[in-house]
Design a protein around this motif. Structure first.
Motif, short mmCIF file in Angstrom:
data_model
loop_
_atom_site.label_atom_id
_atom_site.label_comp_id
_atom_site.label_asym_id
_atom_site.label_seq_id
_atom_site.Cartn_x
_atom_site.Cartn_y
_atom_site.Cartn_z
N GLY A 2 0.80 -1.21 0.00
CA GLY A 2 0.00 0.00 0.00
C GLY A 2 0.84 1.26 0.00
N THR A 22 -6.34 10.37 5.55
CA THR A 22 -5.82 9.02 5.66
C THR A 22 -5.34 8.82 7.08
OG1 THR A 22 -4.33 7.39 4.67
CG2 THR A 22 -3.47 9.63 4.95
N TYR A 23 -4.75 7.67 7.32
CA TYR A 23 -4.19 7.39 8.65
C TYR A 23 -2.81 8.01 8.78
CZ TYR A 23 -7.85 3.87 9.39
OH TYR A 23 -9.06 3.23 9.57
N PHE A 43 -0.50 -2.02 8.74
CA PHE A 43 -0.88 -1.27 7.54
C PHE A 43 -0.20 -1.85 6.30
CE2 PHE A 43 -1.66 1.79 10.91
CZ PHE A 43 -2.82 2.42 10.50
N ASP A 47 -1.84 -3.50 2.45
CA ASP A 47 -2.13 -2.46 1.46
C ASP A 47 -3.09 -1.40 1.98
OD1 ASP A 47 -0.46 -3.56 -0.52
OD2 ASP A 47 -2.02 -4.97 -1.12
N ILE A 48 -2.91 -1.00 3.23
CA ILE A 48 -3.72 0.06 3.82
C ILE A 48 -2.88 1.34 3.82
CG2 ILE A 48 -4.96 0.85 5.87
CD1 ILE A 48 -5.32 -2.13 6.60
N THR A 81 -6.66 8.33 13.24
CA THR A 81 -7.55 7.81 12.21
C THR A 81 -8.08 8.94 11.35
OG1 THR A 81 -9.61 8.01 13.45
CG2 THR A 81 -8.25 6.05 13.89
N LEU A 97 -8.20 -1.78 12.66
CA LEU A 97 -8.01 -2.01 11.23
C LEU A 97 -8.74 -3.26 10.76
CD1 LEU A 97 -4.23 -1.09 10.83
CD2 LEU A 97 -6.22 0.28 10.18
N SER A 98 -8.80 -4.29 11.59
CA SER A 98 -9.52 -5.50 11.17
C SER A 98 -11.00 -5.23 11.01
CB SER A 98 -9.28 -6.63 12.18
OG SER A 98 -9.90 -6.35 13.43
N PHE A 101 -11.31 -2.69 7.76
CA PHE A 101 -10.96 -3.27 6.46
C PHE A 101 -11.21 -4.78 6.50
CE2 PHE A 101 -8.47 0.57 6.98
CZ PHE A 101 -8.64 1.21 5.76
N ARG A 104 -9.55 -7.20 3.76
CA ARG A 104 -8.11 -7.19 3.48
C ARG A 104 -7.38 -8.41 4.05
NH1 ARG A 104 -6.27 -2.05 1.73
NH2 ARG A 104 -8.07 -1.09 0.71
#
Length: 250
Positions: A2, A22-23, A43, A47-48, A81, A97-98, A101, A104
């Motif tokens: 990412g 974005t983060y 991340f 690909d975050i 965030t 994140l889980s 996303f 992912r």
């Protein structure tokens, strides 16, 4: 991989500071901060997109950099965030994140395996203090002549039990087949084994090698070579070898 970008620290109270879409993650020295590695891999391995802001630990500016990122912040890594939230612990980063996303692959899709992965992450987060204390992560050099204590050997035995059980079920190369957050949390453990030549089975060493070949971790280690001079805090007073050191029976 990412979008991983570096930026200067910007005071959120500055009227000229633009809100982030974005983060943002604040990390410590890449060569030494194992918790920063876990947070960043959460991340990069999935690909975050994240904007990376780096600071150097054990320097006078470390406290100021933390304050600029988030007033009152005590540790790294920390994440802002896009919605303005603040995550100040790796397990909070992982769970956030889980949930944010779900497509992912941060956790296994199967509910039983997902529970196993979450339990392994939690055990890493709260355990293995003997290993972590005796063998600090150092990605710049390997140390020869380390004699693990009984407590460190007990930690290694438990880690091997966890790894072998997961690898037997999944077939590898990572704990649950594909790379998940469980691997991100155990990556610094693998680097300790590689950096101190700690005694583990061939199966466990194969898992360590999978981390050494993992693209995001290789990038992290390469970037760490540019973080400035070595930190004397991590001097072990032992003979140095090129990282990674060969296993004892190699």
């Amino acid at each position: 991989m990412g979008q991983i970008t570096n930026s200067r620290l910007t005071d959120p109270a500055d009227p000229g500071a633009m809100p982030s879409m974005t983060y943002d993650i604040l990390i410590g020295d890449r060569s030494y901060s194992s918790w920063s590695l876990r947070g960043w891999l959460s991340f990069a391995a999935f690909d975050i997109p994240v904007r990376v802001q780096a600071t150097i630990m054990y320097r006078p500016e470390f406290a100021q950099d933390r304050h600029v990122f988030a007033p009152g912040l005590r540790t790294v890594p920390a994440v802002r965030t896009p919605g303005g939230g603040l995550l100040t612990d790796t397990i909070a980063i992982a769970w956030h994140l889980s949930e944010a996303f779900p497509d992912r692959g941060l956790l296994p899709a199967d509910s039983v395996e997902r529970a196993r992965a979450q339990s392994m992450i939690a055990e890493m987060h709260s355990g293995f203090s003997a290993l972590r204390g005796a063998c600090p992560m150092n990605l710049r050099t390997a140390w020869e002549g380390v004699t693990p204590s009984e407590a460190v050997l007990a930690d290694l035995a438990r880690i091997e039990t966890l790894w072998t059980s997961a690898l037997d079920r999944s077939g590898g190369p990572f704990l649950f087949g594909d790379y998940t957050l469980a691997d991100a949390f155990y990556a610094p453990v693998a680097m300790r084994i590689a950096g101190y030549g700690l005694p583990v089975s061939n199966r466990a060493r194969g898992y360590v090698d999978a981390h050494l070949d993992h693209g995001p971790l290789r990038l992290w280690r390469a970037l760490g070579q540019t973080d400035g001079p070595e930190q004397p805090t991590y001097e072990m007073g032992l003979p140095r070898r090129a990282f990674p050191i060969a296993p004892p029976d190699a």
